[in-house]
Design an enzyme around this catalytic site. Structure first.
Site, PDB file in Angstrom:
ATOM      1  CB  SER A  67      -0.901   0.013   1.236  1.00  0.00           C
ATOM      2  OG  SER A  67      -1.585  -1.208   1.358  1.00  0.00           O
TER       3      SER A  67
HETATM    4  N1  SAH Z   1      -0.427  -3.983   3.740  1.00  0.00           N
HETATM    5  C1  SAH Z   1       0.267  -4.916   2.872  1.00  0.00           C
HETATM    6  C2  SAH Z   1      -0.387  -4.973   1.523  1.00  0.00           C
HETATM    7  C3  SAH Z   1      -1.495  -5.944   1.471  1.00  0.00           C
HETATM    8  S1  SAH Z   1      -2.112  -6.234  -0.151  1.00  0.00           S
HETATM    9  C4  SAH Z   1       1.712  -4.490   2.742  1.00  0.00           C
HETATM   10  O1  SAH Z   1       2.146  -3.669   3.523  1.00  0.00           O
HETATM   11  O2  SAH Z   1       2.415  -5.008   1.880  1.00  0.00           O
HETATM   12  C5  SAH Z   1      -3.439  -7.272   0.273  1.00  0.00           C
HETATM   13  C6  SAH Z   1      -3.067  -8.678   0.619  1.00  0.00           C
HETATM   14  O3  SAH Z   1      -4.248  -9.323   1.048  1.00  0.00           O
HETATM   15  C7  SAH Z   1      -2.524  -9.485  -0.550  1.00  0.00           C
HETATM   16  O4  SAH Z   1      -1.258  -9.966  -0.225  1.00  0.00           O
HETATM   17  C8  SAH Z   1      -3.534 -10.626  -0.706  1.00  0.00           C
HETATM   18  O5  SAH Z   1      -2.931 -11.862  -1.046  1.00  0.00           O
HETATM   19  C9  SAH Z   1      -4.140 -10.684   0.685  1.00  0.00           C
HETATM   20  N2  SAH Z   1      -5.471 -11.275   0.759  1.00  0.00           N
HETATM   21  C10 SAH Z   1      -6.515 -11.144  -0.092  1.00  0.00           C
HETATM   22  N3  SAH Z   1      -7.581 -11.827   0.355  1.00  0.00           N
HETATM   23  C11 SAH Z   1      -7.197 -12.422   1.530  1.00  0.00           C
HETATM   24  C12 SAH Z   1      -7.852 -13.262   2.471  1.00  0.00           C
HETATM   25  N4  SAH Z   1      -9.121 -13.648   2.311  1.00  0.00           N
HETATM   26  N5  SAH Z   1      -7.152 -13.659   3.561  1.00  0.00           N
HETATM   27  C13 SAH Z   1      -5.864 -13.284   3.752  1.00  0.00           C
HETATM   28  N6  SAH Z   1      -5.195 -12.491   2.887  1.00  0.00           N
HETATM   29  C14 SAH Z   1      -5.855 -12.060   1.797  1.00  0.00           C
END
Ligand code: SAH
Length: 214
Positions: A67
């Site tokens: 993000s």
């Molecule tokens: N804040 C994180 C970015 C997250 S991006 C950072 O600092 O890098 C969102 C993430 O959510 C992705 O890696 C994706 O694989 C995960 N995601 C999506 N659906 C999910 C679920 N149901 N359970 C766990 N993770 C999930």
């Protein structure tokens, strides 16, 4: 001895804190200090290191993103974390947001559905000694089986409604922040505060996150 040149990454990190965070209203000293110390360049693919402190999300593989720094800071500030709080994070991604939270909370419990991202985040966080972060690979919409309640919860992927298991995980007076809206379009970053059996919602800003899958 006079150091004429600071490390460029350090300079860019401090500029990010001043111009992307403080100038936009982030004021919690703990959050600013954490954002000023976590080495974001170690959480992005090496080809993108030069852009690690840019004012935007960056790709981390598997169609996922780390993000934008401002959004990470805004979410962590909204949670009002303190040194005795346990926080549940859904969507570990690169592990960057978990690292920031780990510096202002007691424990971070983070769930990532993509096993490879979870493993990579684990090794980055281990290398940087963020020992108070646990990572589980699985569907975060189900919460953390076996655990009861958390003081704060953050969801880093977009959903049309808050998963029931996560509402149940929220302690009384707990705070949850998440992107709520069209998972494939625009969302609002929403702060949910638990007041007894009621949940109060407050919109913080417009955002675009990748969808919560599953
Ligand atoms: N804040 C994180 C970015 C997250 S991006 C950072 O600092 O890098 C969102 C993430 O959510 C992705 O890696 C994706 O694989 C995960 N995601 C999506 N659906 C999910 C679920 N149901 N359970 C766990 N993770 C999930």
């Amino acid at each position: 001895m006079t150091l004429l040149h600071a490390c460029p990454a350090t300079e860019r990190r401090h500029a990010m804190v001043e111009f992307q965070l403080r100038a936009r209203g982030i004021e919690d000293p703990g959050v600013l200090a954490a954002m000023g110390s976590v080495e974001r360049e170690l959480f992005v693919p090496s080809a993108l290191r030069a852009r690690a402190y840019d004012d935007e999300p960056l790709p981390i593989g598997f169609g996922q993103t780390i993000s934008q720094p401002y959004v990470v800071a805004l979410m962590v500030e909204a949670l009002e974390l303190s040194g005795d709080h346990r926080v549940l994070e859904i969507g570990t991604g690169s592990g960057y947001a978990a690292a920031v939270k780990s510096m202002v909370a007691a424990e971070v419990w983070s769930v990532e559905r993509n096993e490879l991202l979870a493993a990579r985040a684990r090794s980055t966080l281990d290398r940087l000694r963020h020992d108070n972060v646990r990572i589980r690979s699985g569907d975060g919409a189900c919460g953390w089986p076996g655990e009861t309640q958390f003081d704060a919860i953050s969801i880093a992927a977009a959903t049309g409604s808050v998963p029931a298991a996560l509402l149940e995980h929220l302690a009384p007076a707990g705070r949850m922040v998440l992107p709520l809206g069209d998972p494939h379009g625009d969302q609002k970053l929403v702060l949910v505060t638990r007041e007894g059996t009621d949940y109060r919602e407050e919109e913080l800003t417009d955002v675009r996150f990748v969808p919560l899958v599953g």
